[in-house]
Design an enzyme around this catalytic site. Structure first.
Site, PDB file in Angstrom:
ATOM      1  N   GLU A 104      29.893 -31.944  -3.510  1.00 37.07           N
ATOM      2  CA  GLU A 104      31.163 -31.824  -2.941  1.00 37.07           C
ATOM      3  C   GLU A 104      31.176 -32.042  -1.427  1.00 37.07           C
ATOM      4  OE1 GLU A 104      33.314 -32.000  -5.151  1.00 37.07           O
ATOM      5  OE2 GLU A 104      34.209 -30.338  -5.626  1.00 37.07           O
ATOM      6  N   THR A 118      40.039 -36.636  -0.804  1.00 34.35           N
ATOM      7  CA  THR A 118      39.984 -34.993  -0.430  1.00 34.35           C
ATOM      8  C   THR A 118      39.689 -34.800   0.915  1.00 34.35           C
ATOM      9  OG1 THR A 118      39.376 -34.497  -2.534  1.00 34.35           O
ATOM     10  CG2 THR A 118      38.906 -32.888  -0.879  1.00 34.35           C
TER      11      THR A 118
HETATM   12  N1  HSE Z   1      40.049 -26.850  -2.393  1.00 36.32           N
HETATM   13  C1  HSE Z   1      39.851 -28.214  -2.622  1.00 36.32           C
HETATM   14  C2  HSE Z   1      41.107 -28.902  -1.806  1.00 36.32           C
HETATM   15  C3  HSE Z   1      39.754 -28.848  -3.756  1.00 36.32           C
HETATM   16  O1  HSE Z   1      42.194 -28.580  -1.758  1.00 36.32           O
HETATM   17  O2  HSE Z   1      40.803 -29.432  -0.531  1.00 36.32           O
HETATM   18  C4  HSE Z   1      39.631 -30.384  -3.753  1.00 36.32           C
HETATM   19  O3  HSE Z   1      39.414 -30.659  -4.985  1.00 36.32           O
END
Ligand code: HSE
Length: 305
Positions: free
Chosen positions: A128, A180
């Site tokens: 991630e 993201t």
């Molecule tokens: N919690 C993260 C965001 C998840 O909203 O940036 C990304 O998949």
């Protein structure tokens, strides 16, 4: 056992008000992956899909997760990984998490469950970090544990698996890509105490609603005045999807992870399918190609096939 095949589920992170702390696994779509244990410290990554993702271990989300696991193992080992991505990268459905989580769970099965689930989540979080610049666990944890997970803390990692409410999930994935990292960069760095109070009221109520399988509490707490107003601007049709889903009976929903996918909860399959019809219609109106899914919440995370 030298080779294993697994499936890794798509996940919906945040669940509207639980930014970075709540996530759930879906029954589909699911990525497919095959891992073979090698007896030398080598990582071979191959893709069977059309996405052109990197195959250098250090640049691949499954690769960096496996490198972390290999470093923590007692002796030198390696893996050959063949990935078939079904969850499109940049969809907001935990595509990078599925690759990273799938890889470490499969590796651990080949190592006779040497590591705990909590350790596997920590390895996968490197994926991630590579994908988005942030080590959040709200996709990885449900991808590994299944069901709905609350991540009380990232450092130290504290995952609380919640009960799985009996709900149907409709997802629409308009075919635009949102990174993201970019969807995080536009977020406010600070919020007012007034907004914070409102927000943690909703998060706490959502967790209570999920734990009690109470659709009314869930519907009332799927609210977010902090992240959603900023991110929804990146998603054409967001307000229309939400409004028309509620009109046909959805409990509520919002952006899936960092988008562009949008998810809605419903109490029955019939309502979930009505929601799906509205979503398809809306993106036809917008002239944007969109893919939809109707799914239950998956009680199982990464599984062997
Ligand atoms: N919690 C993260 C965001 C998840 O909203 O940036 C990304 O998949």
């Amino acid at each position: 056992m030298k080779t294993i095949k697994i499936k890794a589920p798509a996940t919906v992170a945040n669940l509207v008000c639980g930014f970075d702390v709540l996530g759930m696994a879906l029954e589909h779509p699911q990525d497919e992956m095959e891992l073979t244990l090698l007896n030398k410290p080598q990582l071979i990554i191959q893709h069977k899909d059309k996405y052109g993702l990197p195959t250098t271990a250090e640049k691949n989300v499954a690769g960096v997760a496996l490198l972390a696991l290999m470093k923590a193992y007692e002796k030198p080992i390696g893996f050959k990984v063949v990935i078939n991505k079904i969850i499109k990268p940049g969809s907001g459905l935990g595509s990078s998490a599925a690759s990273a989580a799938g890889a470490v769970v499969a590796a651990n099965k080949l190592l006779k469950n040497y590591f705990t689930k909590n350790e596997l989540v920590q390895f996968a979080m490197f994926g991630e970090e590579l994908a988005s610049g942030s080590k959040h666990a709200d996709n990885i944890a449900p991808c590994i544990y299944g069901g709905v997970c609350l991540i009380r803390s990232n450092h130290p990692l504290d995952i609380i698996p919640l009960k799985t409410p009996k709900l149907f999930v409709t997802v629409v994935h308009p075919q635009i890509e949102i990174k993201t990292s970019e969807a995080r960069a536009i977020l406010p760095k600070e919020i007012s105490l007034k907004n914070a109070v409102k927000h943690w009221g909703n998060v706490a109520a959502l967790v209570a609603g999920i734990s009690q399988n109470n659709p009314e509490i869930i519907a009332n707490s799927l609210r977010d005045d902090i992240i959603e107003p900023v991110r929804k601007k990146l998603i054409p049709g967001f307000d229309r999807v939400k409004k028309r889903s509620l009109t046909v009976g959805a409990l509520g929903g919002g952006i899936s992870g960092s988008g562009p996918s949008i998810f809605m909860f419903s109490t029955t399959k019939k309502i979930a399918e009505k929601v799906e019809k509205e979503m398809i219609e809306i993106y036809r109106e917008f002239n944007i190609e969109a893919k939809t899914y109707v799914s239950k919440i998956s009680k199982q995370g990464v599984s062997e096939v």
